[in-house]
Motif scaffolding. Structure first.
Motif, mmCIF file in Angstrom:
data_model
loop_
_atom_site.group_PDB
_atom_site.id
_atom_site.type_symbol
_atom_site.label_atom_id
_atom_site.label_comp_id
_atom_site.label_asym_id
_atom_site.label_seq_id
_atom_site.Cartn_x
_atom_site.Cartn_y
_atom_site.Cartn_z
ATOM 1 N N SER A 155 21.572 25.328 -11.166
ATOM 2 C CA SER A 155 22.736 25.296 -11.969
ATOM 3 C C SER A 155 23.912 25.609 -10.945
ATOM 4 C CB SER A 155 22.617 26.247 -12.971
ATOM 5 O OG SER A 155 21.601 26.154 -13.850
ATOM 6 N N LEU A 156 24.752 25.080 -11.349
ATOM 7 C CA LEU A 156 26.262 25.661 -10.678
ATOM 8 C C LEU A 156 27.259 25.755 -11.665
ATOM 9 C CD1 LEU A 156 26.382 23.030 -7.378
ATOM 10 C CD2 LEU A 156 26.192 25.738 -7.470
ATOM 11 N N ARG A 157 28.160 26.481 -11.361
ATOM 12 C CA ARG A 157 29.544 26.428 -12.214
ATOM 13 C C ARG A 157 30.605 26.499 -11.488
ATOM 14 N NH1 ARG A 157 30.294 29.163 -17.136
ATOM 15 N NH2 ARG A 157 32.191 30.523 -17.349
ATOM 16 N N LEU A 158 31.322 25.271 -11.623
ATOM 17 C CA LEU A 158 32.449 25.047 -11.287
ATOM 18 C C LEU A 158 34.003 25.355 -11.870
ATOM 19 C CD1 LEU A 158 31.921 21.129 -10.329
ATOM 20 C CD2 LEU A 158 31.053 23.038 -8.955
ATOM 21 N N THR A 159 34.763 25.839 -11.133
ATOM 22 C CA THR A 159 35.849 26.436 -11.781
ATOM 23 C C THR A 159 37.180 25.838 -11.494
ATOM 24 O OG1 THR A 159 35.033 28.775 -11.738
ATOM 25 C CG2 THR A 159 37.269 28.452 -11.794
ATOM 26 N N CYS A 160 37.861 25.238 -12.316
ATOM 27 C CA CYS A 160 39.349 24.968 -12.034
ATOM 28 C C CYS A 160 40.323 25.803 -12.309
ATOM 29 C CB CYS A 160 39.440 23.706 -12.845
ATOM 30 S SG CYS A 160 41.191 22.806 -12.635
ATOM 31 N N THR A 161 41.282 26.492 -11.632
ATOM 32 C CA THR A 161 42.433 27.211 -11.749
ATOM 33 C C THR A 161 43.711 26.501 -11.134
ATOM 34 O OG1 THR A 161 42.976 29.508 -11.479
ATOM 35 C CG2 THR A 161 42.159 28.512 -9.761
ATOM 36 N N SER A 162 44.705 27.118 -11.341
ATOM 37 C CA SER A 162 45.604 26.789 -10.877
ATOM 38 C C SER A 162 46.930 27.690 -10.140
ATOM 39 C CB SER A 162 46.763 26.169 -12.149
ATOM 40 O OG SER A 162 47.307 27.409 -12.948
ATOM 41 N N THR A 163 47.673 27.340 -9.382
ATOM 42 C CA THR A 163 48.423 28.251 -8.378
ATOM 43 C C THR A 163 49.828 27.957 -8.943
ATOM 44 O OG1 THR A 163 48.775 26.735 -6.555
ATOM 45 C CG2 THR A 163 46.790 28.320 -6.395
ATOM 46 N N GLY A 164 50.492 29.137 -9.240
ATOM 47 C CA GLY A 164 51.982 29.194 -9.752
ATOM 48 C C GLY A 164 52.321 28.834 -11.060
ATOM 49 N N THR A 165 51.291 28.147 -11.982
ATOM 50 C CA THR A 165 51.589 27.880 -13.207
ATOM 51 C C THR A 165 50.259 28.271 -14.119
ATOM 52 O OG1 THR A 165 53.040 26.235 -12.980
ATOM 53 C CG2 THR A 165 52.113 26.029 -15.192
ATOM 54 N N GLN A 166 50.432 28.455 -15.283
ATOM 55 C CA GLN A 166 49.090 28.863 -15.960
ATOM 56 C C GLN A 166 48.606 27.803 -16.416
ATOM 57 O OE1 GLN A 166 48.792 32.277 -15.136
ATOM 58 N NE2 GLN A 166 47.703 32.370 -17.387
ATOM 59 N N LEU A 167 47.364 27.627 -16.689
ATOM 60 C CA LEU A 167 46.596 26.504 -17.273
ATOM 61 C C LEU A 167 46.538 26.196 -18.688
ATOM 62 C CD1 LEU A 167 43.158 26.101 -15.309
ATOM 63 C CD2 LEU A 167 45.306 24.812 -15.067
ATOM 64 N N ASP A 168 47.070 27.413 -19.498
ATOM 65 C CA ASP A 168 47.478 27.451 -20.928
ATOM 66 C C ASP A 168 48.187 26.193 -21.279
ATOM 67 O OD1 ASP A 168 47.815 31.105 -21.427
ATOM 68 O OD2 ASP A 168 46.345 29.882 -20.161
ATOM 69 N N ALA A 223 41.506 34.542 -19.885
ATOM 70 C CA ALA A 223 41.896 35.579 -19.379
ATOM 71 C C ALA A 223 42.014 35.287 -17.607
ATOM 72 C CB ALA A 223 40.790 36.728 -19.732
ATOM 73 N N LYS A 224 40.988 34.551 -17.192
ATOM 74 C CA LYS A 224 40.964 34.368 -15.859
ATOM 75 C C LYS A 224 41.717 32.972 -15.556
ATOM 76 C CE LYS A 224 36.427 36.549 -14.937
ATOM 77 N NZ LYS A 224 35.127 36.308 -14.776
ATOM 78 N N ASN A 225 42.514 32.471 -16.512
ATOM 79 C CA ASN A 225 43.297 31.169 -15.989
ATOM 80 C C ASN A 225 42.339 30.055 -15.467
ATOM 81 O OD1 ASN A 225 45.787 29.564 -16.214
ATOM 82 N ND2 ASN A 225 45.886 30.236 -13.955
ATOM 83 N N THR A 226 41.100 29.933 -16.166
ATOM 84 C CA THR A 226 40.432 28.969 -15.618
ATOM 85 C C THR A 226 39.844 27.763 -16.432
ATOM 86 O OG1 THR A 226 38.462 30.256 -15.718
ATOM 87 C CG2 THR A 226 39.711 30.486 -13.573
ATOM 88 N N VAL A 227 39.114 26.714 -16.068
ATOM 89 C CA VAL A 227 38.520 25.816 -16.874
ATOM 90 C C VAL A 227 37.217 25.688 -16.132
ATOM 91 C CG1 VAL A 227 38.273 23.640 -17.806
ATOM 92 C CG2 VAL A 227 40.524 24.687 -18.205
ATOM 93 N N ASN A 228 36.087 25.955 -16.855
ATOM 94 C CA ASN A 228 34.912 25.881 -16.149
ATOM 95 C C ASN A 228 34.017 24.777 -16.298
ATOM 96 O OD1 ASN A 228 35.555 28.704 -14.798
ATOM 97 N ND2 ASN A 228 35.131 29.296 -16.895
ATOM 98 N N LEU A 229 33.061 24.378 -15.590
ATOM 99 C CA LEU A 229 32.442 23.315 -15.967
ATOM 100 C C LEU A 229 30.723 23.866 -15.326
ATOM 101 C CD1 LEU A 229 31.772 20.224 -16.680
ATOM 102 C CD2 LEU A 229 31.867 19.722 -14.244
ATOM 103 N N GLN A 230 30.087 24.153 -16.366
ATOM 104 C CA GLN A 230 28.726 24.709 -16.290
ATOM 105 C C GLN A 230 27.707 23.557 -15.967
ATOM 106 O OE1 GLN A 230 27.451 27.873 -15.853
ATOM 107 N NE2 GLN A 230 25.611 26.900 -15.484
ATOM 108 N N MET A 231 26.915 23.479 -15.112
ATOM 109 C CA MET A 231 25.951 22.073 -14.718
ATOM 110 C C MET A 231 24.856 23.083 -14.678
ATOM 111 S SD MET A 231 28.728 20.070 -12.193
ATOM 112 C CE MET A 231 28.137 21.085 -10.747
ATOM 113 N N ASP A 232 23.787 22.499 -15.503
ATOM 114 C CA ASP A 232 22.175 23.078 -15.442
ATOM 115 C C ASP A 232 21.416 21.834 -15.212
ATOM 116 O OD1 ASP A 232 23.335 25.199 -18.192
ATOM 117 O OD2 ASP A 232 23.236 25.524 -16.217
ATOM 118 N N ASP A 233 20.208 22.200 -14.859
ATOM 119 C CA ASP A 233 19.311 21.129 -14.754
ATOM 120 C C ASP A 233 19.780 19.881 -13.585
ATOM 121 O OD1 ASP A 233 17.356 19.024 -16.409
ATOM 122 O OD2 ASP A 233 16.730 19.875 -14.590
#
Length: 125
Positions: free
Chosen positions: A17-30, A75-85
């Motif tokens: 498994s891996l967990r990818l994270t997408c975040t932003s600098t300067g602007t909230q992902l909200d 809370a962490k300003n991220t969008v995550n992609l959980q990849m299993d198997d």
């Protein structure tokens, strides 16, 4: 201006498994729709998953739906992609992006922009 950054890629064995994270600098992902895409060597970029600005709507391409999950961490300003198997065919560069306009399809990479640099995922024994 939204500047996206991905992280979390790496080398993993099949079945891992891996967990990818997408975040932003300067602007909230909200309030931004976020999509995850991937590109294997010699192949076109393809959609993986996307999530609406309110997180109420998520979409994962059917072939990956049993193994991949997209979510948002406010809370962490991220969008995550959980990849299993993970499988060797999941190998590639993974990118997050935002829609280029209000008229977009989750499954069409051409409708998306603000591409980040990508994070490499390699599934190999």
């Amino acid at each position: 201006q939204l500047h996206l950054v991905e992280s979390g890629g790496g080398l993993v064995q099949p079945g891992g498994s891996l967990r990818l994270t997408c975040t932003s600098t300067g602007t909230q992902l909200d309030y931004h729709h976020i999509g995850w895409f991937r590109q294997a060597p010699g192949k076109e970029r393809e959609a993986v998953a996307c999530i609406g600005s309110d997180s109420g709507s998520t979409y994962v391409v059917e072939s990956l739906r049993a193994r991949f999950t997209i979510s948002r961490d406010w809370a962490k300003n991220t969008v995550n992609l959980q990849m299993d198997d993970l499988k060797p065919e999941d190998t590639g560069a993974y990118f997050c992006a935002t829609p280029a306009s209000t008229n977009y399809m989750c499954t069409n990479p051409a409708d998306w922009g603000s591409w980040a640099q990508g994070t490499q995922v390699t599934v190999s024994s």
